[in-house]
Enzyme design. Structure first.
Site, PDB file in Angstrom:
ATOM      1  CB  SER A 200      35.874 -20.738 -33.721  1.00  0.00           C
ATOM      2  OG  SER A 200      36.293 -21.113 -35.190  1.00  0.00           O
ATOM      3  CG  ASP A 306      31.667 -20.194 -40.726  1.00  0.00           C
ATOM      4  OD1 ASP A 306      32.778 -19.992 -41.457  1.00  0.00           O
ATOM      5  OD2 ASP A 306      31.410 -19.581 -39.785  1.00  0.00           O
ATOM      6  CG  HIS A 337      33.883 -18.108 -37.956  1.00  0.00           C
ATOM      7  ND1 HIS A 337      33.317 -19.372 -38.487  1.00  0.00           N
ATOM      8  CD2 HIS A 337      35.377 -18.193 -37.629  1.00  0.00           C
ATOM      9  CE1 HIS A 337      34.365 -19.539 -37.064  1.00  0.00           C
ATOM     10  NE2 HIS A 337      35.522 -19.162 -36.588  1.00  0.00           N
TER      11      HIS A 337
END
Length: 651
Positions: A200, A306, A337
């Site tokens: 991320s 995601d 995610h």
């Protein structure tokens, strides 16, 4: 020399050259082996590893206090190589989350001893790789945890936080033994070869640092990472969140940074207008434009469902890297995610180990000759592709046509005439549209193929061109691709986005009393469905002329716009149908416009450009021998309505 030949540079070394390389920096166990090494072994003591902290001077004064910012870098490295005069490579994770939010499925934070040295380093990287002859460095981004400066959400300060550490590891920057002291520290224990990894925001920093072309950064492993921050907040002018980067900075900054970084916060507000217009702030945070500077290899990992860091990010980054000849590898899962450590743990650790061995130690272990792509086709069922997208993939134009029911038409290769009309309903989502695709509803237009007679694979990024006439001065559009047919998939719309966390633990590396290498196991969380939405795109129709600037629309006037759909790799099986849905606001995934428009589609000027393996011939084959009929109007079952779980590209 051309980047695409970089892997082959290591392999042809003569045995004498390999012996020299081994003597320079490999483990004693490996150095004694005959011939070239293939795998680093856990021969060093993790319990006795050197743990230290340095503060690296970034050269910036983002908080305006008259002093250049220093960022904290916590280091865990094996003691034995330094004692023997040998140098080790570095694995680095630069993060804003080490003190505020935590890393990984168990939200681990850094902890420290009385001397300020790290005790628990989140995740398994140090536990596993330090005994194998690597150093691990965890960097606090500027403005977070123990670092000076301000968070600027992917901008110069964020990127320089990590780049300066790479420079220090390679002898080009200064570091100090304390946050305010004058005693300098040199990285004499490393050969400078650095690999960055992170999920991320952390992986985003890896992308951004690689895009500077910094020397010494040999590889990056971005997991669910952003490639252009504009695309985190907007989709061609349509807002994806009800906040901007100023909110995100405030969520991760230390208390000290909160007090002194108000000017930076205001710049984030001013530079990211909620209109969705492109500004200089977004240009600074667009790493795709600098893909030609990337020297590092890239092992990219992303969940194809995601909806936090949406898959446009990996698609455009991958394409730009390919265009510039960057050596690449990719894993694509069915999750949202989620880190691969939490959906394919054993294979992930093994692959990552071999990747770092190859890229940072130069081992000829064959990973560069293995398939480029691993793709999760069904939960825990993976396939590979020699290259990605596969050879023979061609952008193929599919065209909608009207049917016997309003808003329920066909999808094929031939251009059609006519129109379809729908009214934006912000209470409806892509799952609502897909569940009632065969029913005439006022909120969407759906177009389906006949049941396929052969499998049809889409691999890459799609585009949908829409010509629409609105009744109001503002309008948002959504286009989604749907696989209509029964399947069991990972439940990506669940809070855990496709996994269930168990109570049992497995261990990956060595532990100490303060830093366990044992983590909770997971398993796939699945859902049996009648359809799967597998690619999406959104846009503000007001950006029809310029994707970077929206303008008011003239009611009654036709506008043509092309929506970029998310990258994916999906097989629509024999017996299923491929569908395209065009609608307005996608509930919870984009924000609605200020008005409630009705839009009329000109079908003769509306089309989807999709990446089909085998191209138009494959589509013709897959739809031959089947007669198009409107499907039954029963409501189909899918995952629950996807929702924006968080406004933070977090753990």
């Amino acid at each position: 020399m051309p980047k695409r030949t970089r892997f082959t540079i290591w392999r042809p070394f003569a045995l004498a050259a390999v012996a020299t390389l081994i003597a320079a920096f490999l483990t004693p166990a490996v150095a004694q082996a005959a011939g070239a090494p293939r795998e680093s072994r856990p021969v060093y003591s993790y319990a006795n590893a050197i743990r230290e902290a340095v503060w690296v001077d970034t050269g910036l004064d983002s908080d305006g206090d008259g002093k250049t910012d220093r960022v904290a870098a916590d280091i865990v490295r094996p003691a034995e190589p330094a004692a023997q005069g040998r140098k080790v490579p570095v694995i680095m994770d630069a993060s804003p989350y080490y003190s505020c939010c935590g890393r990984g499925n168990e939200s681990q934070l850094k902890t420290y001893d009385a001397h300020g040295n790290v005790v628990q380093m989140p995740l398994f990287y140090d536990n596993y790789f330090v005994p194998r002859g690597y150093a691990f460095v965890g960097v606090d981004l500027a403005g977070t945890n123990r670092s000076d400066g301000c968070v600027d959400v992917g901008g110069r300060s964020d990127i320089q936080s990590a780049k300066a550490v790479v420079d220090w590891l390679n002898g080009r920057a200064k570091a100090y033994s304390s946050r305010t002291g004058t005693t300098t520290v040199k990285a004499t224990w490393t050969n400078g070869r650095t690999g960055m990894i992170g999920k991320s925001w952390d992986g985003t920093i890896a992308n951004g640092v690689a895009a500077t072309g910094v020397k010494g950064l040999k590889t990056i492993v971005p997991i669910s990472a952003i490639s252009s921050w504009y695309d985190y907040y907007f989709a061609q002018g349509a807002p994806l969140y009800d906040s901007g980067p100023d909110w995100l900075a405030g969520a991760v900054e230390s208390d000290a940074a909160q007090a002194r970084c108000k000017a930076v916060q205001q710049k984030l507000v001013d530079g990211a207008p909620r209109s969705g217009d492109w500004t200089g702030l977004w240009t600074e945070r667009d790493y795709v434009k600098d893909a030609s500077k990337v020297r590092a290899s890239v092992f990219l990992v992303h969940g194809m469902q995601d909806l936090n860091v949406r898959t446009k990010h990996f698609g455009q980054w991958w394409d730009a890297l390919a265009k510039n000849g960057v050596q690449r590898k990719i894993w694509l899962s069915q999750t949202g995610h989620v880190d691969p450590f939490d959906y394919r743990r054993g294979a992930w650790v093994d692959t990552l180990h071999r990747w770092f061995d190859h890229e940072l130690l130069g081992y000829d272990n064959g990973i560069d000759r293995e398939p480029m792509a691993d793709i999760e086709r069904h939960p825990d069922q993976w396939v590979t592709s020699p290259v990605w997208p596969p050879r023979g993939t061609q952008a193929t134009t599919l065209r909608p046509a009207g049917g016997t029911r309003p808003g329920v038409g066909s999808l094929g290769l031939r251009r059609a005439s006519g129109t379809e009309t729908f009214t934006d309903d912000p209470k409806q989502s892509e799952t609502d549209w897909a569940a009632r695709i065969a029913t005439s509803t006022s909120d969407k237009a759906g177009f389906l193929t006949a049941p396929l007679t052969h499998d049809l694979r889409l691999s890459g990024s799609s585009k949908v061109t829409v010509t629409a006439t609105p009744t109001t001065s503002t309008a948002h559009l959504t286009a989604v691709l749907v696989d209509l047919g029964p399947d069991t998939i990972r439940d990506y719309a669940d809070d855990a986005e496709g996994i269930t966390t168990l109570t049992d633990r497995t261990c990956w590396g060595e532990s100490t009393a303060g830093d366990s290498a044992c983590f909770k196991e997971t398993q796939a969380k699945t859902k049996t469905v009648d359809y799967t939405v597998f690619s999406r795109g959104w846009a503000d129709l007001g950006t029809y002329a310029d994707p970077g600037k929206g303008v008011p629309l003239t009611p009654g006037k036709a506008y043509t716009i092309t929506l970029d759909l998310a990258a994916t790799d999906h097989v629509v099986p024999k017996g299923h149908r491929l569908a395209l849905i065009v609608a307005g606001t996608d509930k919870d995934l984009i924000d609605p416009p200020s008005s409630t428009p009705t839009l009329t589609l000109d079908l003769s000027a509306t089309a989807a450009r999709v990446p089909l393996v085998g191209g138009a011939a494959a589509f013709a084959r897959a739809t031959s021998g089947s007669t198009w009929t409107a499907p039954r109007t029963n409501t189909l079952d899918g995952v629950r309505t996807p929702r924006t779980v968080q406004r933070v590209p977090a753990s």
